[in-house]
Design a protein around this motif. Structure first.
Motif, PDB file in Angstrom:
ATOM      1  N   LYS A 122      13.578  -1.274 -21.079  1.00 56.40           N
ATOM      2  CA  LYS A 122      13.286  -0.073 -20.313  1.00 56.40           C
ATOM      3  C   LYS A 122      11.773   0.118 -20.300  1.00 56.40           C
ATOM      4  CE  LYS A 122      14.714   4.787 -20.377  1.00 56.40           C
ATOM      5  NZ  LYS A 122      15.539   5.735 -21.141  1.00 56.40           N
ATOM      6  N   ILE A 123      11.178   0.326 -19.132  1.00 58.85           N
ATOM      7  CA  ILE A 123       9.724   0.456 -18.998  1.00 58.85           C
ATOM      8  C   ILE A 123       9.183   1.563 -19.897  1.00 58.85           C
ATOM      9  CG2 ILE A 123       7.844   1.068 -17.417  1.00 58.85           C
ATOM     10  CD1 ILE A 123       8.827  -1.716 -16.924  1.00 58.85           C
ATOM     11  N   GLU A 124       9.886   2.659 -20.004  1.00 59.49           N
ATOM     12  CA  GLU A 124       9.475   3.766 -20.864  1.00 59.49           C
ATOM     13  C   GLU A 124       9.337   3.305 -22.305  1.00 59.49           C
ATOM     14  OE1 GLU A 124      11.108   8.129 -20.870  1.00 59.49           O
ATOM     15  OE2 GLU A 124      12.422   6.857 -22.038  1.00 59.49           O
ATOM     16  N   LEU A 125      10.225   2.438 -22.734  1.00 58.43           N
ATOM     17  CA  LEU A 125      10.201   1.923 -24.096  1.00 58.43           C
ATOM     18  C   LEU A 125       8.923   1.131 -24.339  1.00 58.43           C
ATOM     19  CD1 LEU A 125      11.614   1.460 -26.799  1.00 58.43           C
ATOM     20  CD2 LEU A 125      12.728  -0.524 -25.771  1.00 58.43           C
TER      21      LEU A 125
ATOM     22  N   TYR B 126      13.705  -0.662 -15.319  1.00 58.73           N
ATOM     23  CA  TYR B 126      13.910  -1.701 -16.323  1.00 58.73           C
ATOM     24  C   TYR B 126      13.323  -3.019 -15.844  1.00 58.73           C
ATOM     25  CZ  TYR B 126      17.357   1.304 -18.596  1.00 58.73           C
ATOM     26  OH  TYR B 126      17.981   2.330 -19.252  1.00 58.73           O
ATOM     27  N   VAL B 127      13.030  -3.884 -16.812  1.00 58.34           N
ATOM     28  CA  VAL B 127      12.690  -5.273 -16.513  1.00 58.34           C
ATOM     29  C   VAL B 127      13.706  -6.142 -17.239  1.00 58.34           C
ATOM     30  CG1 VAL B 127      10.224  -4.891 -16.127  1.00 58.34           C
ATOM     31  CG2 VAL B 127      11.034  -5.392 -18.423  1.00 58.34           C
ATOM     32  N   ARG B 128      13.991  -7.287 -16.649  1.00 58.00           N
ATOM     33  CA  ARG B 128      14.955  -8.225 -17.242  1.00 58.00           C
ATOM     34  C   ARG B 128      14.366  -9.621 -17.121  1.00 58.00           C
ATOM     35  NH1 ARG B 128      20.679  -7.475 -17.562  1.00 58.00           N
ATOM     36  NH2 ARG B 128      21.736  -9.420 -17.994  1.00 58.00           N
ATOM     37  N   ASP B 129      14.284 -10.343 -18.229  1.00 55.58           N
ATOM     38  CA  ASP B 129      13.727 -11.692 -18.180  1.00 55.58           C
ATOM     39  C   ASP B 129      14.802 -12.725 -17.862  1.00 55.58           C
ATOM     40  OD1 ASP B 129      15.107 -12.230 -20.569  1.00 55.58           O
ATOM     41  OD2 ASP B 129      13.328 -12.068 -21.821  1.00 55.58           O
TER      42      ASP B 129
ATOM     43  N   GLN C  61       0.879  -1.168   0.000  1.00 50.92           N
ATOM     44  CA  GLN C  61       0.000   0.000   0.000  1.00 50.92           C
ATOM     45  C   GLN C  61       0.913   1.213   0.000  1.00 50.92           C
ATOM     46  OE1 GLN C  61      -2.456  -0.593   3.463  1.00 50.92           O
ATOM     47  NE2 GLN C  61      -3.972  -1.696   2.284  1.00 50.92           N
ATOM     48  N   GLY C  62       0.814   2.020  -1.025  1.00 50.12           N
ATOM     49  CA  GLY C  62       1.728   3.149  -1.172  1.00 50.12           C
ATOM     50  C   GLY C  62       2.718   2.866  -2.288  1.00 50.12           C
ATOM     51  N   SER C  63       3.717   3.695  -2.403  1.00 53.63           N
ATOM     52  CA  SER C  63       4.679   3.555  -3.496  1.00 53.63           C
ATOM     53  C   SER C  63       5.835   2.644  -3.092  1.00 53.63           C
ATOM     54  CB  SER C  63       5.221   4.930  -3.886  1.00 53.63           C
ATOM     55  OG  SER C  63       5.955   5.476  -2.818  1.00 53.63           O
ATOM     56  N   ILE C  64       6.556   2.210  -4.101  1.00 53.14           N
ATOM     57  CA  ILE C  64       7.784   1.435  -3.899  1.00 53.14           C
ATOM     58  C   ILE C  64       8.925   2.270  -4.467  1.00 53.14           C
ATOM     59  CG2 ILE C  64       9.057  -0.643  -4.524  1.00 53.14           C
ATOM     60  CD1 ILE C  64       6.357  -2.040  -4.851  1.00 53.14           C
ATOM     61  N   ARG C  65       9.941   2.494  -3.684  1.00 51.42           N
ATOM     62  CA  ARG C  65      11.095   3.253  -4.151  1.00 51.42           C
ATOM     63  C   ARG C  65      12.180   2.273  -4.565  1.00 51.42           C
ATOM     64  NH1 ARG C  65      15.902   5.063  -1.939  1.00 51.42           N
ATOM     65  NH2 ARG C  65      15.299   4.372   0.129  1.00 51.42           N
ATOM     66  N   LEU C  66      12.626   2.361  -5.802  1.00 50.97           N
ATOM     67  CA  LEU C  66      13.709   1.528  -6.300  1.00 50.97           C
ATOM     68  C   LEU C  66      14.969   2.377  -6.370  1.00 50.97           C
ATOM     69  CD1 LEU C  66      11.872  -0.220  -9.291  1.00 50.97           C
ATOM     70  CD2 LEU C  66      12.321  -1.164  -7.023  1.00 50.97           C
TER      71      LEU C  66
ATOM     72  N   HIS D 269      13.473  -9.783 -13.219  1.00 50.45           N
ATOM     73  CA  HIS D 269      13.813  -8.680 -12.323  1.00 50.45           C
ATOM     74  C   HIS D 269      13.140  -7.392 -12.760  1.00 50.45           C
ATOM     75  CE1 HIS D 269      17.228 -11.481 -11.939  1.00 50.45           C
ATOM     76  NE2 HIS D 269      17.273 -11.060 -10.699  1.00 50.45           N
ATOM     77  N   ILE D 270      12.787  -6.568 -11.781  1.00 53.54           N
ATOM     78  CA  ILE D 270      12.379  -5.183 -12.002  1.00 53.54           C
ATOM     79  C   ILE D 270      13.353  -4.350 -11.183  1.00 53.54           C
ATOM     80  CG2 ILE D 270      10.580  -3.445 -11.706  1.00 53.54           C
ATOM     81  CD1 ILE D 270       8.541  -5.746 -11.702  1.00 53.54           C
TER      82      ILE D 270
END
Length: 159
Positions: free
Chosen positions: A140-143, A130-133, A98-103, A117-118
């Motif tokens: 890149k999430i933006e991509l 980023y995500v990595r399989d 609940q709330g945000s997650i800071r990476l 991985h995220i």
């Protein structure tokens, strides 16, 4: 020491419990067990075989699952990392926030079998996600958002 006897210098073994405490309510049993079933159990333990150069420790929390009356199972463990254990059914998230997650920015993670991985890392002095399989493919999430716009397909779904 392992035996809690002054002068007995025995190192703790891997998974030896150093200290535990629990909370329990009345369980309704009429066989004189009364309050002795731990609804929530917290343990401090040796996370490796102790020696002069190794004294790793851990903390774990066990709880009885909803709808059950016994058999507390491990839900949360802290050793070198934090681990949330598998929930009792596939339709329950192992971790809900609940709330945000800071990476915090990190380096590229090492591939681990049956895992993805995220993570955040520095990308031109800007923190990006980023995500990595499992195969090591990094996106890149933006991509992903840009690809969705161009293709008209939806790759990330809000639940």
């Amino acid at each position: 020491s392992k035996t809690n006897t002054h002068g007995s210098n025995a190192y703790l073994g891997n998974q030896d419990v150093i200290f535990n405490f629990f909370g329990a309510g009345w369980n309704g049993d009429t066989d004189s067990t009364g309050y002795y079933s731990a609804n929530v159990l917290c343990e401090l333990y040796a996370s490796e075989q102790h020696s002069i150069s190794q004294r790793g420790g851990g903390f774990r929390v066990k709880t009885i699952n909803k709808g059950a009356t016994s058999g507390a199972t491990e839900k949360f463990t802290i050793e070198d990392n934090v681990l949330c254990h598998t929930p009792p059914s596939a339709n329950i998230a192992a971790l809900a926030v609940q709330g945000s997650i800071r990476l915090q920015n990190t380096s590229d993670p090492t591939n681990v079998g049956d895992s993805a991985h995220i993570y955040a890392k520095d990308d031109g002095s800007t923190s990006e996600v980023y995500v990595r399989d499992e195969a090591g493919n990094e996106t890149k999430i933006e991509l992903i958002a840009e690809v969705e716009n161009l293709s008209g397909k939806k790759f990330i779904h809000d639940e």
